[in-house]
Enzyme design. Sequence first.
Site, short mmCIF file in Angstrom:
data_model
loop_
_atom_site.label_atom_id
_atom_site.label_comp_id
_atom_site.label_asym_id
_atom_site.label_seq_id
_atom_site.Cartn_x
_atom_site.Cartn_y
_atom_site.Cartn_z
N PHE A 32 0.83 -1.20 0.00
CA PHE A 32 0.00 0.00 0.00
C PHE A 32 0.86 1.25 0.00
CE2 PHE A 32 0.48 -1.15 4.45
CZ PHE A 32 0.76 0.05 5.09
N CYS A 33 0.28 2.32 -0.52
CA CYS A 33 0.89 3.63 -0.53
C CYS A 33 -0.20 4.62 -0.10
CB CYS A 33 1.44 3.96 -1.92
SG CYS A 33 0.19 3.99 -3.21
N HIS A 34 -0.08 5.86 -0.46
CA HIS A 34 -1.08 6.83 -0.03
C HIS A 34 -2.44 6.59 -0.69
CE1 HIS A 34 -2.78 11.11 0.07
NE2 HIS A 34 -2.97 10.57 1.25
N ILE A 61 -3.60 3.90 1.94
CA ILE A 61 -3.78 4.20 3.36
C ILE A 61 -4.89 5.23 3.56
CG2 ILE A 61 -2.04 6.03 3.51
CD1 ILE A 61 -1.85 3.57 6.19
#
Length: 75
Positions: A32-34, A61
Site C-alpha cells: 500500500f501507498c497513499h 492508506i
Amino acid sequence: TAHIEGALTMPMGDVPARAHQELDPDERIVVFCHAGVRSMNVTVWLRNQGFEQAQSMRGGIEAWSAEVDPLVPRY
C-alpha cells in the site's frame, strides 16, 4: 505520517534491494501507498520477481483510514 499496525515500512525505492531479503515469496503480501497507484507498480514488480501472492490495497492508506481505522491519520 500514517502507519498500519504490524505493517513493514519499505519505501518504493528500497523494494528492489530489500524484497528478496525481507519478504517471503510464498506469503501473501499486501502493498500500500497513499492512494493505491504506486503500490500497484510495486505489486507488478514483485509478481514479476516471483512474489505471486502480492497484491495492491485499493485506495491505499487514505481508504484504510476512511473505511477501516479512522485512528490512522489522513494526510
